[in-house]
Scaffold this motif. Structure first.
Motif, PDB file in Angstrom:
ATOM      1  N   VAL A 137       0.397  14.283  -0.887  1.00 49.00           N
ATOM      2  CA  VAL A 137       0.710  14.563   0.519  1.00 49.00           C
ATOM      3  C   VAL A 137       1.987  15.377   0.670  1.00 49.00           C
ATOM      4  O   VAL A 137       2.170  16.036   1.686  1.00 49.00           O
ATOM      5  CB  VAL A 137       0.807  13.272   1.368  1.00 49.00           C
ATOM      6  CG1 VAL A 137      -0.565  12.749   1.695  1.00 49.00           C
ATOM      7  CG2 VAL A 137       1.692  12.238   0.719  1.00 49.00           C
TER       8      VAL A 137
ATOM      9  N   PRO B   4       3.240  12.984   5.946  1.00 47.07           N
ATOM     10  CA  PRO B   4       2.332  13.489   6.978  1.00 47.07           C
ATOM     11  C   PRO B   4       2.630  12.905   8.358  1.00 47.07           C
ATOM     12  O   PRO B   4       2.379  13.563   9.373  1.00 47.07           O
ATOM     13  CB  PRO B   4       0.937  13.067   6.493  1.00 47.07           C
ATOM     14  CG  PRO B   4       1.157  12.049   5.441  1.00 47.07           C
ATOM     15  CD  PRO B   4       2.520  12.287   4.873  1.00 47.07           C
ATOM     16  N   ILE B   5       3.179  11.700   8.393  1.00 49.34           N
ATOM     17  CA  ILE B   5       3.541  11.124   9.692  1.00 49.34           C
ATOM     18  C   ILE B   5       4.629  11.971  10.343  1.00 49.34           C
ATOM     19  O   ILE B   5       4.557  12.295  11.533  1.00 49.34           O
ATOM     20  CB  ILE B   5       3.976   9.649   9.518  1.00 49.34           C
ATOM     21  CG1 ILE B   5       2.771   8.800   9.115  1.00 49.34           C
ATOM     22  CG2 ILE B   5       4.629   9.126  10.796  1.00 49.34           C
ATOM     23  CD1 ILE B   5       3.095   7.344   8.821  1.00 49.34           C
TER      24      ILE B   5
ATOM     25  N   GLY C 201       9.345   4.157  11.347  1.00 50.71           N
ATOM     26  CA  GLY C 201       8.985   3.107  10.417  1.00 50.71           C
ATOM     27  C   GLY C 201       9.364   3.387   8.975  1.00 50.71           C
ATOM     28  O   GLY C 201       9.183   4.490   8.476  1.00 50.71           O
ATOM     29  N   ALA C 202       9.943   2.353   8.356  1.00 53.04           N
ATOM     30  CA  ALA C 202       9.996   2.346   6.902  1.00 53.04           C
ATOM     31  C   ALA C 202       8.549   2.242   6.453  1.00 53.04           C
ATOM     32  O   ALA C 202       7.663   1.976   7.257  1.00 53.04           O
ATOM     33  CB  ALA C 202      10.810   1.157   6.419  1.00 53.04           C
ATOM     34  N   ASN C 203       8.279   2.461   5.163  1.00 52.62           N
ATOM     35  CA  ASN C 203       6.872   2.501   4.762  1.00 52.62           C
ATOM     36  C   ASN C 203       6.688   1.930   3.373  1.00 52.62           C
ATOM     37  O   ASN C 203       7.448   2.247   2.457  1.00 52.62           O
ATOM     38  CB  ASN C 203       6.361   3.944   4.808  1.00 52.62           C
ATOM     39  CG  ASN C 203       4.897   4.004   5.175  1.00 52.62           C
ATOM     40  OD1 ASN C 203       4.078   3.334   4.539  1.00 52.62           O
ATOM     41  ND2 ASN C 203       4.560   4.753   6.207  1.00 52.62           N
TER      42      ASN C 203
ATOM     43  N   SER D  84       1.898  18.424   3.030  1.00 54.75           N
ATOM     44  CA  SER D  84       2.781  18.379   4.196  1.00 54.75           C
ATOM     45  C   SER D  84       3.704  19.595   4.234  1.00 54.75           C
ATOM     46  O   SER D  84       3.966  20.146   5.307  1.00 54.75           O
ATOM     47  CB  SER D  84       3.600  17.089   4.174  1.00 54.75           C
ATOM     48  OG  SER D  84       2.744  15.986   4.352  1.00 54.75           O
TER      49      SER D  84
ATOM     50  N   ALA E 128       3.888   8.214   2.169  1.00 56.38           N
ATOM     51  CA  ALA E 128       3.082   8.132   3.396  1.00 56.38           C
ATOM     52  C   ALA E 128       3.825   8.638   4.620  1.00 56.38           C
ATOM     53  O   ALA E 128       3.212   9.059   5.597  1.00 56.38           O
ATOM     54  CB  ALA E 128       2.621   6.695   3.622  1.00 56.38           C
TER      55      ALA E 128
ATOM     56  N   ILE F 248       4.191   2.522   1.498  1.00 52.48           N
ATOM     57  CA  ILE F 248       3.377   3.412   0.674  1.00 52.48           C
ATOM     58  C   ILE F 248       4.200   4.652   0.344  1.00 52.48           C
ATOM     59  O   ILE F 248       4.641   5.368   1.240  1.00 52.48           O
ATOM     60  CB  ILE F 248       2.093   3.841   1.431  1.00 52.48           C
ATOM     61  CG1 ILE F 248       1.368   2.628   2.026  1.00 52.48           C
ATOM     62  CG2 ILE F 248       1.189   4.672   0.533  1.00 52.48           C
ATOM     63  CD1 ILE F 248       0.756   1.678   1.024  1.00 52.48           C
TER      64      ILE F 248
END
Lengths: 395, 324, 335
Positions: free
Chosen positions: C166, C135-136, C125-127, C170, C132, C129
């Motif tokens: 993050v 961490p994904i 996925g593009a995001n 991360s 974000a 945020i």
């Protein structure tokens, strides 16, 4: 050939349900006196409205032709609802019964609406009432602020045989009767009332009445004399001439007094104006006229508005006393029992034959305290016991 | 039948789920070697190894964010946030990522993850270690929220949450960890979204969840002494919540009180009350009354916290009010 | 700007002076460039709703990574993620249909430009945020590690995400767990409307060094260098070497989003754009390798035909229905 509107037909306007009293929110269109196509002149009665208080003949405010009737006979609609289309000019609400606050009024507050028609009931109670045909206006609520709960409706349904077609005939009631029911239910629910009772020796009063009526002129009733006594009591105790209005008192300058009249449509209370200052013979004429209007259903909104107190008399039926229900927004009502002949000890302790009447004053504790109530009752009784004072027109 | 503690039921559920499915992994702060601050994950490291049971650094945003990525890549992560209060740091991962992935990506898949959040006061943990924030999550489309009150449900809802294909917020009440109950040896999973009647009654319904269940039952005992038979419903799931069960009960008792430990204003009770005022309107024979914490942070001192937490007296008063 | 040192260049060309590999990279870059130019036009015409962030000038990074990643590898992308999606294998038609809000889009028109995802292609996925995705990707790397897929998780992020907490978490967690993760920073110098030099003080490589993560900073406009470096790093990671950081210095040609007039930017900054633009650079190198202008022109025609067809297919595609979308917030029972 069917008629079609002329090209130059005048613009139609709405004829609306007029507001015929300060607390009127809706009215029953009781009867149409005109039909589509009728041309009427200003002042012609076009329809009759029954409100919670009275039936009103509504006159055409101007000349015009009725084009279409929008509200049929028997329908209840809110004030301001168009009831017909016509070519005349619409209504301006009748302001005749606006309150007449005296100088004591803290502010020109409107008359209380809390004693109006709104029924407090839970949704379940409403659902059950609808299913069982119970009129919530006639149900006393046991919840906070008189809220009607399901159990209240169920109890009412059980004790109301009319609700069950197998146990008796269900009688539909007139809007006027139901209005009276609503009023007394609201009064019992909302007014913190209390009663004071005393007797008055009316031997002298009965004798004075006999003499007055022997002279000729308008026939003076005992009730007229009681009304007059109440009017005079208000002159001497203006503190009692008040009503409750949403955290304030409204004080009246005029000593208006209501008179309870029984009719087939229920009880009505025409108001007699400034009774304390009205000569007794004039009062006798006014009260007879008001009673007749009430029995014939001809009371207008202005006839039944005003005053802080009324008189209800059951003496003619032999009842010893009655504890009447205050008629909102008034703050008191005086119940009159029958004249009784009985022995009382005189100054020497020997029996003396007296004629006595029992007076019961129901008072709104938001306006009265016990002392004020007792003093007002005392003033009434003293006027009755010294009846020549009733022939005076000023305090 | 055996006596089991709430904390052990959670532990057993985690262990059984890990045994049943190798894709279940558990991570969070101090959950592996130390067994978790409340002991919920005790023994899992020894049983399932360091690959599947991991201590994390104190990085809440990344703990939950990593759970999202892991769930998208074939794992079923169960992560612990030590106190529910700390989840504020991880809200992006829960609200913007986990909750939306399924919908936003056109239903290509979901995010099968569980975030465990211990909530609740009563232990003088103060304003940042005692809050009940479950309404935040119940407000977010895409999240499921469960809150077990009984020992059996602690097991059953943990299993259901792990098995669920969507992200589930599992709210545990700290005051309940030590609770003991006799439970069957073979506990079943509990369907998410189903309430249970914890005590039947005819005169009024109290809807509640979590530790407030026991406060409500205490109130019901008090009221029974006054001749009032209260039905107590344990919601168990807050999102989705068992609207049908609450409506059914209300249709019998006609009075509704909603009680929870969370702040009353804008809480779970507000939603239930509003919904019942809508679909249950004609059943109501009294006002719907809510009982929750006052609109203030959770205080520290014992006396203050006692004043803060809704007690049985307040719940009983609410029932009396709806019966008046 | 790092120097294009000779070793990198020779490594990129190592093993062959044949142009096939570079030609494939060039074609991928060209597809991304022309796609985004088309989107810009469709956006201006009102055919692309919402707002879009273009990666024009940065295509080499997505392309270089895409060339070395396998299907089993996963990527987490950014709001400027069209190139990442296409390079990772999201099909062009369903991509256009998504960005144009169609039922047949890869996300059924529910996400749009900022949320293009394709689980089957490993595109997580593009995001919308900033930061974000990090961490994904860490979590995805964890899954690769635990499940022993042999896969690598790659996170793309801009220099605007350097100050996000993050990133630090991360980097730390991936180093701690030796996760198969590659952090790819597309450093275009701009954090939305502000120069990154005014937002972040630590060079990324130093930051990575603090976590003990090997980092390289390279020319982000040379697709061969990128493919070469990324290939090496991915190979190290895949062998269990733990996370790596790759910083690619590049340039953002368009505004933060379409419609951003970039008044905050000195026009001189883009004066020498042609010299650094990855497409002309790859084209001239192809020329050196003997590829004719005619072949490049034919490639251009071919790519445009694909984009025209995708545009028309998207225009003709049905709009999403509300009820089906509303019913898909949770996994349906029994699914």
């Amino acid at each position: 050939m069917p008629s079609s509107p002329a090209n130059n037909a005048p613009a139609l306007t709405d004829l609306v349900m007029p507001k015929l009293g300060l607390t009127m929110t809706e009215g029953v269109l009781a009867e149409w006196k005109a039909k589509p196509g009728d041309s009427v002149s200003a002042g012609t009665v076009i329809f009759v409205v029954e409100t919670d208080k009275i039936a009103n003949e509504v006159e055409a405010p101007s000349a015009g032709t009725i084009a279409e009737i929008l509200v049929q006979t028997g329908e209840t609609v809110p004030v301001g609802t168009p009831v017909a289309r016509w070519t005349g000019k619409g209504f301006i609400a009748d302001e005749a019964d606006a309150p007449r606050p005296a100088v004591e009024a803290p502010k020109p507050a409107p008359l209380p609406a809390s004693t109006g028609d709104r029924v407090r009931a839970t949704p379940l109670a409403r659902r059950i009432a609808k299913a069982q045909g119970v009129d919530l206006h006639a149900v006393a609520g046991s919840g906070p602020d008189g809220r009607i709960k399901a159990a209240d409706v169920e109890a009412a349904a059980k004790t109301a045989p009319a609700a069950s077609p197998t146990e008796g005939e269900r009688i539909a009631l007139s809007a006027k009767y139901l209005a009276m029911v609503r009023r007394v239910v609201a009064a019992k629910r909302d007014i913190p009332d209390f009663q004071v009772v005393r007797t008055a020796d009316v031997g002298a009063l009965l004798e004075l009445r006999r003499q007055l009526n022997a002279v000729g002129g308008p026939k003076v009733s005992v009730n007229d004399m009681v009304l007059k006594a109440v009017g005079r009591a208000l002159l001497s105790l203006p503190r009692a001439n008040r009503i409750w209005a949403e955290d304030a008192h409204i004080a009246f300058a005029a000593t208006d007094v209501g008179m309870v009249v029984n009719s087939e449509d229920g009880l009505f209370i025409p108001i007699l104006r400034d009774v304390g200052r009205l000569p007794l013979d004039r009062l006798a004429v006014d009260s007879a006229a008001a009673a007749a209007k009430a029995r014939e259903g001809r009371l207008a909104a202005g006839d039944i508005t005003g005053g802080a107190i009324s008189v209800s008399n059951l003496g003619m039926f032999g009842a010893k006393a009655l504890t009447p229900i205050i008629s909102p927004p008034q703050s008191a009502i005086l119940g009159i029992g029958a004249v009784e002949r009985l022995f009382r000890p005189d100054a020497e302790g020997k029996p003396a034959l007296r004629q006595e009447m029992t007076l019961t004053l129901s008072c709104d504790h938001r306006v009265y305290d016990g002392v004020l109530a007792a003093r007002l009752l005392q003033a009434v009784a003293e006027a009755l016991e010294a009846p020549h004072s009733l022939l005076l027109t000023e305090g | 039948m055996a006596e089991l503690r709430y904390v052990r039921a959670l532990n057993q559920a985690l262990s059984d789920a890990m045994a049943a499915d190798p894709s279940v992994v558990v991570f969070g702060e101090d959950i592996a070697a130390a067994g978790g601050p409340f002991g919920v994950t005790r023994g899992l490291l020894e049983a399932y190894g360091a690959d599947r049971v991991r201590d994390t650094p104190i990085s809440e945003a990344t703990i939950v964010g990593a759970a999202v990525g892991a769930a998208m890549t074939g794992l079923k992560p169960v992560v612990e946030i030590m106190f529910m209060d700390f989840v504020a740091i991880a809200m992006d991962a829960i609200v913007n990522q986990a909750a939306k992935a399924r919908f936003m990506f056109g239903g290509q898949g979901s995010v099968p993850m569980v975030v465990r959040l211990p909530h609740g006061g009563g232990v003088s943990a103060g304003p940042q270690h005692s809050q009940c924030l479950e309404a935040w999550f119940a407000h977010i489309p895409g999240l499921k929220v469960v809150c077990p009150a009984s020992v059996a449900d602690a097991y059953g809802l943990m299993r259901a949450a792990i098995d669920d294909p969507d992200p589930v917020i599992l709210v545990e009440n700290k005051a309940l960890y030590a609770r003991k109950e006799d439970v069957p040896d073979d506990l079943p999973a509990v369907e998410i979204g189903k309430a249970r009647i914890a005590r039947p009654g005819r005169d009024a319904t109290i809807v509640t969840y979590g530790a407030a269940l026991y406060t409500a039952l205490e109130a019901a005992d008090t009221l029974a002494g006054e001749g009032v038979e209260v039905e107590v419903i344990d919601l168990r799931s807050l999102q989705p919540w068992d609207e049908a069960a609450v409506l059914e009960s209300l249709s019998r008792t006609h009075r509704l009180v909603v009680a929870h430990e969370a702040v009353e204003a804008f809480g779970v009770g507000a939603e239930i009350a509003a919904r019942m005022a809508d679909i249950g309107f004609d059943e109501l024979d009294g006002p719907i009354v809510r009982v929750g914490a006052p609109f203030m942070p959770v205080p520290f001192a014992k006396t203050l916290e006692q004043g803060y937490l809704p007690d049985a007296g307040r719940i009983a008063d609410a029932v009396r009010k709806t019966l008046a | 700007m790092p120097s294009n040192n000779a070793t990198s260049r020779s490594r990129a060309a190592k093993g062959s002076n044949k142009p096939e590999a570079l030609l494939a990279l060039y074609r991928q870059m060209l597809l991304i460039r022309r796609t985004e130019e088309r989107l810009s036009q469709l956006f201006a015409d009102g055919e692309v709703p919402g707002f879009i962030h273009l990666s024009i000038g940065q295509e080499a990074i997505a392309t270089g990574l895409g060339a070395v990643l396998e299907r089993r590898d996963t990527i987490a992308s950014t709001h400027r993620g069209h190139g990442h999606a296409l390079a990772k294998g999201v099909e062009l038609n369903s991509f256009f249909q998504e960005v144009m809000g169609r039922e047949t889009g890869v996300c059924k028109g529910r996400g749009g430009s900022m949320h293009v995802a394709d689980m089957s292609a490993g595109m997580l996925g593009a995001n919308g945020i900033v930061g974000a995705g990090m961490p994904i990707a860490v979590g995805s790397a964890l899954a690769h590690q635990v499940r022993k897929t042999g896969g690598v998780a790659v996170v793309f992020f801009g220099d605007g995400a350097l100050a996000e907490g993050v990133l630090h978490e991360s980097l730390n967690l991936s180093a701690l767990w030796e996760l198969p993760a590659l952090f790819v920073c597309e450093n275009n110098g701009w954090s939305e409307f502000s120069p990154t030099s005014k937002q972040f003080v630590a060079p990324l490589a130093k930051l990575a060094d603090a976590f003990g993560i090997p980092a390289e900073t390279i020319d982000g406009n040379d697709v061969e260098i990128i493919a070469d470096t990324a290939g090496r790093l991915i190979s190290e990671i895949r062998k269990g070497g733990g996370p790596r950081v790759l910083e690619c210095i590049t340039q953002r040609v368009r505004g933060h989003y379409e419609g951003d007039a970039q008044k905050y930017r000195d026009p001189a900054e883009l004066k020498d754009r042609d010299k650094i633009d990855p497409l002309p650079r790859a084209a001239s190198r192809l020329s050196v390798l003997g590829v004719s202008d005619a072949l490049l022109a034919a490639l251009e025609t071919e790519v445009m035909a694909e984009i025209d067809a995708a545009t028309e297919a998207a225009r003709a595609a049905p709009l999403p229905g509300f009820a089906a979308a509303q019913a898909d917030v949770y996994t349906p029972a029994g699914a």
